[in-house]
Design an enzyme around this catalytic site. Sequence first.
Site, short mmCIF file in Angstrom:
data_model
loop_
_atom_site.label_atom_id
_atom_site.label_comp_id
_atom_site.label_asym_id
_atom_site.label_seq_id
_atom_site.Cartn_x
_atom_site.Cartn_y
_atom_site.Cartn_z
N GLY A 1 0.81 -1.22 0.00
CA GLY A 1 0.00 0.00 0.00
C GLY A 1 0.83 1.26 0.00
O GLY A 1 2.02 1.23 -0.31
N ALA A 2 0.19 2.39 0.39
CA ALA A 2 0.79 3.73 0.23
C ALA A 2 1.30 3.84 -1.21
O ALA A 2 2.48 4.11 -1.46
CB ALA A 2 1.89 3.98 1.26
N HIS B 1 4.24 1.48 -8.07
CA HIS B 1 3.26 0.39 -7.94
C HIS B 1 2.33 0.36 -9.16
O HIS B 1 2.02 -0.71 -9.69
CB HIS B 1 2.39 0.58 -6.69
N GLN C 1 7.64 -9.53 8.02
CA GLN C 1 8.86 -9.17 7.28
C GLN C 1 9.56 -7.94 7.83
O GLN C 1 10.57 -7.50 7.32
CB GLN C 1 8.57 -8.97 5.79
N SER D 1 9.29 5.37 -3.61
CA SER D 1 9.13 4.44 -2.50
C SER D 1 8.09 4.99 -1.55
O SER D 1 8.01 6.22 -1.35
CB SER D 1 10.46 4.30 -1.75
N SER D 2 7.30 4.11 -0.96
CA SER D 2 6.32 4.55 0.05
C SER D 2 7.05 5.25 1.19
O SER D 2 6.52 6.16 1.82
CB SER D 2 5.55 3.35 0.59
N ARG D 3 8.27 4.83 1.45
CA ARG D 3 9.04 5.40 2.57
C ARG D 3 9.44 6.85 2.31
O ARG D 3 9.76 7.56 3.26
CB ARG D 3 10.28 4.55 2.85
P1 AMP Z 1 6.05 -2.43 -1.55
O1 AMP Z 1 4.65 -1.89 -1.45
O2 AMP Z 1 7.10 -1.44 -1.22
O3 AMP Z 1 6.22 -3.77 -0.89
O4 AMP Z 1 6.27 -2.71 -3.11
C1 AMP Z 1 5.38 -3.51 -3.84
C2 AMP Z 1 5.98 -3.78 -5.18
O5 AMP Z 1 6.17 -2.55 -5.87
C3 AMP Z 1 7.35 -4.47 -5.10
O6 AMP Z 1 7.45 -5.43 -6.12
C4 AMP Z 1 8.28 -3.31 -5.33
O7 AMP Z 1 9.53 -3.71 -5.88
C5 AMP Z 1 7.49 -2.48 -6.32
N1 AMP Z 1 8.00 -1.12 -6.33
C6 AMP Z 1 8.17 -0.31 -5.26
N2 AMP Z 1 8.72 0.86 -5.64
C7 AMP Z 1 8.92 0.78 -6.97
C8 AMP Z 1 9.48 1.65 -7.96
N3 AMP Z 1 9.96 2.85 -7.64
N4 AMP Z 1 9.52 1.23 -9.23
C9 AMP Z 1 9.04 0.00 -9.58
N5 AMP Z 1 8.51 -0.86 -8.70
C10 AMP Z 1 8.46 -0.49 -7.42
#
Ligand code: AMP
Length: 281
Positions: free
Chosen positions: A31-32, A37, A61, A185-187
């Site tokens: 999410g976020a 995404h 995790q 990044s969500s972060r």
């Molecule tokens: P997360 O929500 O951070 O666990 O990410 C979910 C998915 O989105 C994972 O496969 C991440 O690698 C992908 N993802 C996150 N940030 C990016 C980005 N900047 N570009 C491409 N994919 C991303």
Amino acid sequence: MEIVNSVKDLKNYLAKEKLHGQRIGFVPTMGALHEGHLSLVRHCLAENDICVTSIFVNPTQFNDKNDLDAYPRTPEKDCLLLESAGCHCLFAPSGEEMYPEPDTRVFDFGLIGKVMEGRYRPGHFNGVAQIVSKLFEAVGADRAYFGEKDFQQIAVIREMVRQMDMPVQIVACPILREADGLAMSSRNQRLTGEQRQKAPLIAQTLKESLNFVPDKTVQEVRDFVVHRLNSEALLSVEYFEIVDGYTLMPVDNWRETTYPVGCIAVFCGKVRLIDNIMYKN
Ligand code: AMP
């Protein structure tokens, strides 16, 4: 967009689609949501009839409880974004739904799971494998989409799928970046204004380091990146490794690999950011 919160409802919804021979694509997220995404959702829609996205902030995790508590959550906005991207189904389960009882499974991915993120976030990939294997079982997708931002995660998932003999194809999608290069990044939402200004130096430094290959040695490139970033007061490098992109083993010499990838984790204040770059040698 269909929104389901239980595995049972998800399976019921997908059973109808599968009956009609629809190809199912799956995008697991926490999410976020941001454009990174959504790019996975778009890849998924282009290659499948049905796109299922999951949103679940997976507690197993997170090796750091504060990181889990601070993880951004924007459920209403996420729904709107997925809807407008054309996602067919959102699976948003509760913690109890995914873990009715504690998951005690222990995975062993060999060195792929032990270096870099595996070393600095002990237990992280075990938690990732726990949730992704449960999600894969629940969705039964033909293909699943992951971002190369989490480069090591893709290698771990591929190894998990191989070990468990799961009938799903793993598709890797390129990193989406902000205009100044910062990997989305969500972060990033947790960065202060000043930190947000400095964070793009990570991607900019990695990009600059491309120019040094193959004239400078692996060690020299590593030192350049680490020193440049650590000389910025708000940044602190946790690790920067240049590895073979298939085995994730660190390389000492450009000639050792046809697929050198630099993987980095950097603290920007309390926010831990990761990024990577592929070198050509
Ligand atoms: P997360 O929500 O951070 O666990 O990410 C979910 C998915 O989105 C994972 O496969 C991440 O690698 C992908 N993802 C996150 N940030 C990016 C980005 N900047 N570009 C491409 N994919 C991303």
